[in-house]
Design an enzyme around this catalytic site. Structure first.
Site, PDB file in Angstrom:
ATOM      1  N   LYS A   1     -12.087 -14.286 -35.388  1.00 18.66           N
ATOM      2  CA  LYS A   1     -12.258 -15.671 -34.988  1.00 18.66           C
ATOM      3  C   LYS A   1     -13.615 -16.188 -35.463  1.00 18.66           C
ATOM      4  CE  LYS A   1      -9.028 -14.265 -31.751  1.00 18.66           C
ATOM      5  NZ  LYS A   1      -7.888 -15.102 -32.054  1.00 18.66           N
TER       6      LYS A   1
ATOM      7  N   TRP B   1      -4.541 -13.340 -22.664  1.00 23.07           N
ATOM      8  CA  TRP B   1      -5.162 -12.114 -23.189  1.00 23.07           C
ATOM      9  C   TRP B   1      -5.670 -11.237 -22.058  1.00 23.07           C
ATOM     10  CZ3 TRP B   1      -3.111 -11.359 -27.494  1.00 23.07           C
ATOM     11  CH2 TRP B   1      -2.851 -12.421 -28.363  1.00 23.07           C
TER      12      TRP B   1
ATOM     13  N   ASP C   1     -14.015  -9.078 -23.018  1.00 24.67           N
ATOM     14  CA  ASP C   1     -13.409  -9.420 -24.303  1.00 24.67           C
ATOM     15  C   ASP C   1     -14.044 -10.733 -24.757  1.00 24.67           C
ATOM     16  OD1 ASP C   1     -11.828 -10.390 -26.374  1.00 24.67           O
ATOM     17  OD2 ASP C   1      -9.931 -10.254 -25.278  1.00 24.67           O
TER      18      ASP C   1
HETATM   19  C1  LIG Z   1      -9.503 -13.545 -26.401  1.00 26.80           C
HETATM   20  C2  LIG Z   1      -8.566 -12.736 -27.229  1.00 26.80           C
HETATM   21  N1  LIG Z   1      -8.365 -11.442 -26.925  1.00 26.80           N
HETATM   22  C3  LIG Z   1      -7.528 -10.674 -27.626  1.00 26.80           C
HETATM   23  C4  LIG Z   1      -6.812 -11.165 -28.678  1.00 26.80           C
HETATM   24  C5  LIG Z   1      -5.888 -10.262 -29.439  1.00 26.80           C
HETATM   25  O1  LIG Z   1      -6.558  -9.875 -30.599  1.00 26.80           O
HETATM   26  P1  LIG Z   1      -5.893  -8.959 -31.704  1.00 26.80           P
HETATM   27  O2  LIG Z   1      -4.897  -9.783 -32.414  1.00 26.80           O
HETATM   28  O3  LIG Z   1      -7.058  -8.565 -32.559  1.00 26.80           O
HETATM   29  O4  LIG Z   1      -5.297  -7.789 -31.018  1.00 26.80           O
HETATM   30  C6  LIG Z   1      -6.995 -12.498 -29.047  1.00 26.80           C
HETATM   31  C7  LIG Z   1      -6.259 -12.988 -30.220  1.00 26.80           C
HETATM   32  O5  LIG Z   1      -6.019 -14.095 -30.469  1.00 26.80           O
HETATM   33  C8  LIG Z   1      -7.873 -13.297 -28.294  1.00 26.80           C
HETATM   34  O6  LIG Z   1      -8.043 -14.579 -28.599  1.00 26.80           O
HETATM   35 MG   LIG Z   2      -6.242 -17.092 -23.542  1.00 26.19          MG
END
Ligand SMILES: Cc1ncc(COP(=O)(O)O)c(C=O)c1O
Ligand SMILES: [Mg+2]
Ligand SMILES: Cc1ncc(COP(=O)(O)O)c(C=O)c1O
Ligand SMILES: [Mg+2]
Ligand SMILES: [Mg+2]
Ligand SMILES: [Mg+2]
Lengths: 360, 360
Positions: free
Chosen positions: A195, A101, A171
């Protein structure tokens, strides 16, 4: 079937009493004669819902007055673009790459300016958090970016990086509200709610006011400009009303549980049950360096892909679902968010013990 | 209170049986042991939900195979940017401005290229649809843009503009699924679902495949690029899962009702009851040129702001809610979407008659 133990990494388990309340209110929200899904977002009754959600979140996280709370759409992935578009005044930013991510955010930022990778744990499949006490951060970097809890790899920053005076952007999708945070250490804290907080379709952005300006990159869509959303209190256009309503219920549940200090204790207790088992198991082992282990996402393996698959299959049949590791890493992963009861972790460990005996 | 008659322009009334089903399935979706809110968007059970929703929508609208259906976030407002970012290859587009939403889309497009207003009904407060049979459309325009049903002003294109061979892009937010459409006449049909289809937080984009390319404007966020979403079948990131699930239920309800031909008949019947009353009333009058009247949004006034306010207040007390006109135009507006039963319109008219007698 009765309710299963759902170890999904997200969307993920929600508190049962929140779901029950939502079901009870579905056709008639507290005597107003309609569902929250049917309400004008400009009505007084909805205004109360979103205002109360914000107030409860501010209370839980102790968010100072000089931070705005935005309820937005597009998921965390859309923030990967919104952040550079809004914050890259010098067109430079420092990214710490601790998983997929963070990497995606880093790659997206490169579209908008000079995104520099200042640290990474890619060398060991992101199984640890790099030392971030003395990084080589460009003087003119607009911000330093981290993914605070790495959902896929199961690592967590136990200490925030030394940003050397630069704005920290984090994030927190997979550790949102799992423990207290000192908001003042961040410029932007954001996360998809799916989550630890609510249903997919809402992303919460907590942002220091001085970072909200009209000076964004040319071509920034009006909807992606934080100032648009901040000036309108998240009601520039129709927000994801029902999702925000569910988040609000989860905030109330967290307050009733005792707040984030209590959640932290509970989450530590739960994680310890699982990590302690993994550390003594002859069959299973955790994949993360102990000091960087996440309280939320616990990846583990047997070392044998066939056995992993057998485990996941039998666990599913026994009512422990979504234990398969992320498609990019394999093995298993138990996500044990706020709403996963301790009992769920205990029973999982008992099941793992039994599986270990049977497959010794 | 029992359920009210909700004339909100959006978010708006949903079929009661859809809400009832959602309530019943809230804690355990069809024996899988979890809520749809808690499901991984990559699970088999959720995959069935989104695939079935798409199949039912294709069926209802008779969408040809060379069109993709995307379930996205950000509302219609975000599409105001996504459309030029994806389609403005020549950096030129023609906009027909028939209300505030068309105007907002037009203004957003100007950020990305040469958006030209080729027709407008601003001269008469958007109370009609301009003649679009022979417009001066630039040869190299990438598309012609319309807002097909103008939610605020209550007008509707009864005939599509002559685009002179250019791609037609239409915002159908407030007439989505209200009657059959010939999809082949459009390049892009899109709309926020929160009026006629489902809860806020989902926007559906139906787009011809040849318009989905990698050749987008520089700086287009990955999430706003149609190709990202099309290649991933709307699962590039976590979609607004629960909202899509509710839309799917509404699609099934529409099929059960008999499909879009039947809905059109019902909507015409309902609208006629209200317009016929307005046309003979001495107190109330409609604000739109009869030939351009929307079947969905019916604005009307008494001509006296105090009396309008009195009407809205008394109507609310009698269980006819959200009749206040848009904050920018005043007066009243009754939105009578698919899920508003005929009985609701009949009772509203009876109430208006009584009000007229009492206030003659
Ligand atoms: C730490 C983290 N950031 C970003 C995301 C992406 O999120 P989204 O599906 O809401 O774009 C996730 C999704 O699993 C994640 O775990
Ligand atoms: Mg990761
Ligand atoms: C025709 C039309 N287009 C666009 C919009 C904006 O939609 P959203 O709030 O989803 O951005 C609306 C909202 O009322 C609308 O009626
Ligand atoms: Mg071990
Ligand atoms: Mg309008
Ligand atoms: Mg009249």
């Amino acid at each position: 079937m009765s309710r299963v133990y759902n170890f999904s990494a997200g969307p993920a388990v929600l508190p049962e009493e929140v779901l029950q309340e939502a079901a009870d209110e579905m056709l008639d929200y507290r005597g107003c004669g309609m569902s929250v899904m049917e309400m004008s977002h400009r009505s007084k009754v909805y205004d109360n819902i979103i205002k109360e959600a914000e107030a409860d979140l501010r209370d839980l996280m102790n968010i100072p007055d000089n931070y705005k709370v935005l309820f937005l759409q597009g998921g965390a992935s859309q923030q990967f673009a919104a952040i550079p578009m809004n914050l890259m005044k010098n067109k430079k930013a420092a990214y710490i790459v601790t998983g997929q991510w963070a990497k995606k955010a880093y790659q997206e930022a490169k579209m908008y300016g000079d995104a520099v990778e200042v640290a990474s744990s890619a060398d060991k499949t992101f199984s640890y958090i790099p030392d971030c006490s003395d990084l080589d951060i460009p003087e003119d970097a607009d911000y330093v970016y981290i993914c605070e809890n790495n959902t896929i790899y199961g690592t967590k920053f136990k200490e925030l990086p030394n940003t050397k005076g630069h704005t920290l952007v984090a994030d927190v999708s997979s550790c949102f509200l799992s423990e207290p945070v000192d908001v003042t250490k961040y410029g932007v804290i954001y996360g998809g709610v799916q989550k630890n907080v609510g249903p997919a379709g809402v992303v919460i952005v907590i942002i220091r006011e001085d970072l909200i300006t009209d000076d964004v990159l040319p071509g920034t869509p009006t909807m992606l400009k934080y100032k648009t959303q901040a000036d309108a209190d998240s009601l520039y256009n129709t927000p994801p009303c029902y999702g925000i309503y569910i988040c609000g219920k989860v905030f109330k549940w967290l307050k009733k549980m005792g707040g984030l200090e209590v959640m932290k204790q509970r989450n530590e207790e739960k994680a310890k049950i699982l990590y302690d088992f993994l550390d003594q198991s002859k069959l299973f082992k955790g994949t993360v360096v102990p000091k960087d282990r996440s309280l939320m996402n616990v990846p583990f393996v047997t070392g044998d892909a066939d056995l992993d698959a057998k485990f996941v299959k039998e666990a599913t049949e026994a009512g422990f679902v979504n234990l398969k590791g992320h498609r990019t890493v394999g093995g298993m992963r138990a996500s044990i968010y706020n709403a996963m009861p301790k009992e769920g972790v205990e029973k999982l460990v008992a099941f793992m013990k039994k599986f270990e005996e049977e497959n010794a």
